[in-house]
Design a protein around this motif. Sequence first.
Motif, PDB file in Angstrom:
ATOM      1  N   UNK A 105      34.121  12.048  59.413  1.00  0.00           N
ATOM      2  CA  UNK A 105      34.740  13.220  58.796  1.00  0.00           C
ATOM      3  C   UNK A 105      34.256  14.506  59.444  1.00  0.00           C
ATOM      4  N   UNK A 106      35.121  15.507  59.497  1.00  0.00           N
ATOM      5  CA  UNK A 106      34.785  16.813  60.045  1.00  0.00           C
ATOM      6  C   UNK A 106      34.478  17.793  58.917  1.00  0.00           C
ATOM      7  N   UNK A 107      33.866  18.914  59.257  1.00  0.00           N
ATOM      8  CA  UNK A 107      33.549  19.954  58.279  1.00  0.00           C
ATOM      9  C   UNK A 107      34.436  21.167  58.559  1.00  0.00           C
ATOM     10  N   UNK A 108      35.088  21.672  57.499  1.00  0.00           N
ATOM     11  CA  UNK A 108      36.005  22.790  57.621  1.00  0.00           C
ATOM     12  C   UNK A 108      35.591  23.925  56.684  1.00  0.00           C
ATOM     13  N   UNK A 109      35.914  25.151  57.065  1.00  0.00           N
ATOM     14  CA  UNK A 109      35.894  26.289  56.161  1.00  0.00           C
ATOM     15  C   UNK A 109      37.341  26.630  55.820  1.00  0.00           C
ATOM     16  N   UNK A 110      37.592  26.912  54.556  1.00  0.00           N
ATOM     17  CA  UNK A 110      38.936  27.316  54.132  1.00  0.00           C
ATOM     18  C   UNK A 110      38.833  28.571  53.276  1.00  0.00           C
ATOM     19  N   UNK A 111      39.630  29.580  53.608  1.00  0.00           N
ATOM     20  CA  UNK A 111      39.609  30.845  52.867  1.00  0.00           C
ATOM     21  C   UNK A 111      40.313  30.676  51.519  1.00  0.00           C
ATOM     22  N   UNK A 112      39.653  31.167  50.473  1.00  0.00           N
ATOM     23  CA  UNK A 112      40.190  31.075  49.117  1.00  0.00           C
ATOM     24  C   UNK A 112      40.105  32.454  48.471  1.00  0.00           C
ATOM     25  N   UNK A 113      41.261  33.038  48.136  1.00  0.00           N
ATOM     26  CA  UNK A 113      41.242  34.401  47.595  1.00  0.00           C
ATOM     27  C   UNK A 113      40.717  34.466  46.162  1.00  0.00           C
ATOM     28  N   UNK A 124      36.532  33.314  62.055  1.00  0.00           N
ATOM     29  CA  UNK A 124      36.713  34.470  61.182  1.00  0.00           C
ATOM     30  C   UNK A 124      37.957  34.210  60.332  1.00  0.00           C
ATOM     31  N   UNK A 125      37.757  34.083  59.034  1.00  0.00           N
ATOM     32  CA  UNK A 125      38.856  33.733  58.134  1.00  0.00           C
ATOM     33  C   UNK A 125      39.309  34.982  57.394  1.00  0.00           C
ATOM     34  N   UNK A 126      40.578  35.319  57.531  1.00  0.00           N
ATOM     35  CA  UNK A 126      41.058  36.601  57.024  1.00  0.00           C
ATOM     36  C   UNK A 126      42.134  36.499  55.958  1.00  0.00           C
ATOM     37  N   UNK A 127      42.784  35.348  55.786  1.00  0.00           N
ATOM     38  CA  UNK A 127      43.853  35.275  54.798  1.00  0.00           C
ATOM     39  C   UNK A 127      43.742  33.970  54.010  1.00  0.00           C
ATOM     40  N   UNK A 128      44.289  33.986  52.804  1.00  0.00           N
ATOM     41  CA  UNK A 128      44.190  32.844  51.898  1.00  0.00           C
ATOM     42  C   UNK A 128      44.821  31.595  52.528  1.00  0.00           C
ATOM     43  N   UNK A 129      44.090  30.500  52.468  1.00  0.00           N
ATOM     44  CA  UNK A 129      44.584  29.238  52.987  1.00  0.00           C
ATOM     45  C   UNK A 129      44.240  28.973  54.434  1.00  0.00           C
TER      46      UNK A 129
END
Length: 351
Positions: A43-51, A107-112
């Motif tokens: 499995x991989x590791x992810x970051x996900x932007x959540x507003x 760099x995560x800038x928007x939801x999702x």
Amino acid sequence: MKFVDEAKLRVEAGNGGHGCLSFRREKYVPHGGPDGGDGGNGGSVYFRADHNLNTLHDYRHQHVFRAERGHEGSGGNRAGRGGEDLVLPVPPGTICRDLETEEHVAELTYHGEIVCVAHGGRHGLGNARFKSSVDQAPRRTTDGKPGEVRELAIELNLIADVGLVGQPNAGKSTILASTSAARPRVADYPFTTTEPQVGVVSVDALRRLTVVDVPGLIAGAADGAGLGDRFLRHLGRTRLLLHVVDVLEAEQDSLAERVETVAKELSAFSETLAQRPQWLLLNKTELVDTETLEAIKADLAATRTPTVPIYAVSGVVPDTLRPVMSAAADYLGIGREAGEGDEADAAGQTP
């Protein structure tokens, strides 16, 4: 909940599963041949932007995150199950860098928005993969590859349309509380605000502004005085700064000098931030007479080059703040198609 805008993490992707060494063995099926299956991918590791998040508080105490490893293959040409990915939610505006290489990772800038920060290991091969005309019974397999392991630093830069700046006790928190549902701490002593506060201002039925209030700045903040400039990076994504000035301080000090003090600290932190459009809000005007207020506005207007809007407001009288927020929404083109001349028109207005 404590506001946390920095954290250090160790992320470990899952290892790939090993390939299987197996031969088909069934009654009445001589020389069945190899049937060892491949392993599963890690499995991989992810970051996900959540507003729905506006802080990194979830990463204050837990610092190690592991994705699931891939399972081993088995006989009958059965491949191992792949490891489940690990998805870590972060607020929009999160910046991630590798601590060892100093590489900018994401760099995560928007939801999702979702970004992989550690790749899972590739699966190993079972012996069925190595069957050939010259090797009918291979005893060769490969092991799964190890997953990626990274030491990461993440920091949050709040995403807002408008930033409130000024010296301590200027009334920034009162303005935020009067115009939005935010409830920052308000008191009659300096440095009531010790961490950034965010509020959403409803200008009208179609237009909304996100406003961020940062702790007050004093002379030497860039060198660590007061609360220093630690939180100024949260103004980095804003498009307009509202500089709040306490008109009652005019009796003790020149307001022009106080405005210049904040401008110097912004410049010391970031020249880009210092060049961002700034409007002046003369706060607590309900406590001074009209003649004094006009003299203050004239003094400030003479020292500001180029001319910027100067608004007379009161943090405890919301009606005085609505024109400011409406003008800010117009200036930023929120809720409509902004014309090419909007910014130039707004920059030249002085209410």
